[in-house]
Design an enzyme around this catalytic site. Structure first.
Site, mmCIF file in Angstrom:
data_model
loop_
_atom_site.group_PDB
_atom_site.id
_atom_site.type_symbol
_atom_site.label_atom_id
_atom_site.label_comp_id
_atom_site.label_asym_id
_atom_site.label_seq_id
_atom_site.Cartn_x
_atom_site.Cartn_y
_atom_site.Cartn_z
ATOM 1 N N GLY A 100 56.431 92.282 30.487
ATOM 2 C CA GLY A 100 56.208 93.003 31.640
ATOM 3 C C GLY A 100 58.032 93.288 32.035
ATOM 4 O O GLY A 100 57.326 94.686 31.885
ATOM 5 N N GLY A 118 51.313 90.079 28.334
ATOM 6 C CA GLY A 118 50.550 89.326 27.464
ATOM 7 C C GLY A 118 50.560 87.883 28.449
ATOM 8 O O GLY A 118 49.770 87.079 28.346
ATOM 9 N N HIS A 119 51.381 86.885 28.467
ATOM 10 C CA HIS A 119 51.541 86.194 28.831
ATOM 11 C C HIS A 119 50.710 85.261 30.185
ATOM 12 O O HIS A 119 50.358 83.938 30.169
ATOM 13 C CB HIS A 119 52.992 85.172 28.882
ATOM 14 C CG HIS A 119 53.839 85.394 29.824
ATOM 15 N ND1 HIS A 119 53.916 84.310 31.021
ATOM 16 C CD2 HIS A 119 54.601 85.943 30.030
ATOM 17 C CE1 HIS A 119 55.164 84.851 31.365
ATOM 18 N NE2 HIS A 119 55.327 86.137 30.781
ATOM 19 N N CYS A 168 64.710 77.962 44.888
ATOM 20 C CA CYS A 168 65.667 77.450 45.094
ATOM 21 C C CYS A 168 67.358 78.311 44.225
ATOM 22 O O CYS A 168 67.311 78.531 43.377
ATOM 23 C CB CYS A 168 65.797 75.881 44.675
ATOM 24 S SG CYS A 168 67.335 74.799 44.803
#
Ligand SMILES: *Cc1c(COP(=O)(O)O)cnc(C)c1O
Length: 396
Positions: free
Chosen positions: A76, A207-208, A332
């Protein structure tokens, strides 16, 4: 290696998703038997080329696009960079970009570093959001100028799930001949749309985030929209993105898009029901908790909830003891716990932004899991508040 995925309650699907078993099955032959290069002249490679063609068709169908409008990328992030840099190179005299204050780092950090990346000075308008995370369209209209090359506005926010009216915004850009890009990584497979009915020029997919593997993405480029490649090389993707195709992952993404189309209805009914049950339950049971993001203009799977006077990171550690996986709204950075840029842009008070947790569900979640989380969360928050110097229970 065994990561114990069967033992966790996974509610962090906006960070990444499980690869669907059907998707694993579909990609496997291309990691083993079918290893030909799709560009080769022999039949052995040609079969692989056909699998890519089929994947391209499945993706185009889910998006309401033509297959030739689909370019495979590595993620992406690459799709976002490619679209924005292409837009800027297409109109080198126009040095203005419109984006928002709540974009994913893939767009935000690119825009922050544009001058050094391109060697040109750019003017960037970062649209402010309301307290509920929505955009003011009048502010957007006024931001568009003769000098604007491209607009980049995400379709749905990864932290809050808030949906932006990008179809309307793209139409407004089109009227002024301004290119429009949307990062739709979180929207694809969760909300229905048809690109043929929009004026969107560029759209990014990863995709993920929809049950395909990590390391594959898509950039949609509307037919007729000028395009300048980001990665030059071979003739792959019709010369629009060089590099030998990541065949197995492309096939996987094709299968995942097919599945996403089939499960869109379930996502907006069963998953939404689970999300609503979780959200309502937490807000009712836990005092001084609040929803971050618009109540309805929101993805069906996402609930970002602040628990005042507790640290998000500590909440996550305690959730971890029950193997509940989610995300916190603070990152963080260099040792200090900074609330996310998204929650800051929404003006979420400091004490609440620090205790924000994002629950993001998928079709793999069950009602039993939601009930378990609802059973455990009130005590987790109450115990942490007992230890908090900012929490005085007599006040609340
Ligand atoms: C995850 C995500 C990205 C980045 O996608 P990658 O494939 O991980 O590079 C971009 N935008 C949004 C909104 C995301 O959620």
């Amino acid at each position: 290696m065994d990561c114990g995925s069967d033992k966790v309650i996974y509610m962090d699907n906006n960070a990444t998703t499980r690869v669907a078993p059907e998707v694993v099955d579909a990609m496997m032959p291309f990691l083993t038997d079918c290893y030909g290069n799709p560009s080769s002249m022999h039949i052995f490679g040609g079969q692989v080329g056909r699998a890519i063609t089929e994947a391209r068709e499945s993706i185009a169908e889910l998006l309401g696009a033509e297959p030739e409008e689909i370019i495979f990328t590595s993620c992406g992030t690459e799709s976002d960079s490619t679209a924005i840099l292409s837009g800027l190179q297409t109109f080198p005299e126009q040095r203005h970009i419109v984006t928002t204050r709540v974009e994913h780092p893939a767009v935000k950090n690119l825009c922050d570093n544009l001058d050094s990346l391109t060697g040109h000075k750019h003017r960037i308008t970062r649209l402010q959001v309301e307290a509920d995370g929505t955009l003011d369209l009048d502010q957007y209209r006024e931001s568009l100028t003769e000098d604007t090359a491209i607009v980049s506005v995400m379709w749905a926010n990864n932290e809050t799930g808030v949906i932006f009216p990008v179809e309307e915004m793209a139409a407004m850009a089109r009227e002024r001949d301004i290119l429009f890009h949307t990062d739709a990584v979180q929207a694809v497979g969760k909300i229905p749309f048809n690109l043929k009915e929009t004026a969107i020029d560029f759209l990014s997919v990863s995709g993920h985030k929809l049950h395909a593997p990590k390391g594959v993405g898509v950039l949609y480029v509307r037919k007729g929209t000028p395009f300048i490649p980001f990665i030059n090389g071979g003739h792959q993707e019709h010369g629009r993105r060089g590099g030998t195709e990541n065949v197995a992952s492309i096939v996987a993404l094709g299968r995942a898009c097919k599945l996403a189309g089939e499960k869109l209805e379930e996502e907006n009914t069963r998953v939404k029901y689970l999300r609503d049950k979780l959200e309502t339950g937490l807000l009712e049971q836990i005092p001084r908790s609040m929803l971050n993001g618009h109540k309805t203009e929101r993805l069906p799977n996402t609930a970002n909830i602040s628990f005042e006077f507790v640290e998000g990171e500590s909440i996550l550690l305690h959730m971890d003891r029950y193997r509940i996986c989610a995300s916190s709204g603070s990152a963080c950075t260099s040792g200090s716990l900074e609330p996310s840029h998204v929650l800051r842009a929404m003006g979420v008070p400091f004490t609440a932004a620090h205790g924000s947790i994002r629950f993001s569900l998928s079709v793999y979640n069950t009602e039993k899991e939601v009930d378990f989380v609802l059973e455990k969360m009130p005590a987790i928050i109450a115990n942490l508040r007992e230890m908090s110097p900012f929490w005085n229970k007599d006040d609340h």
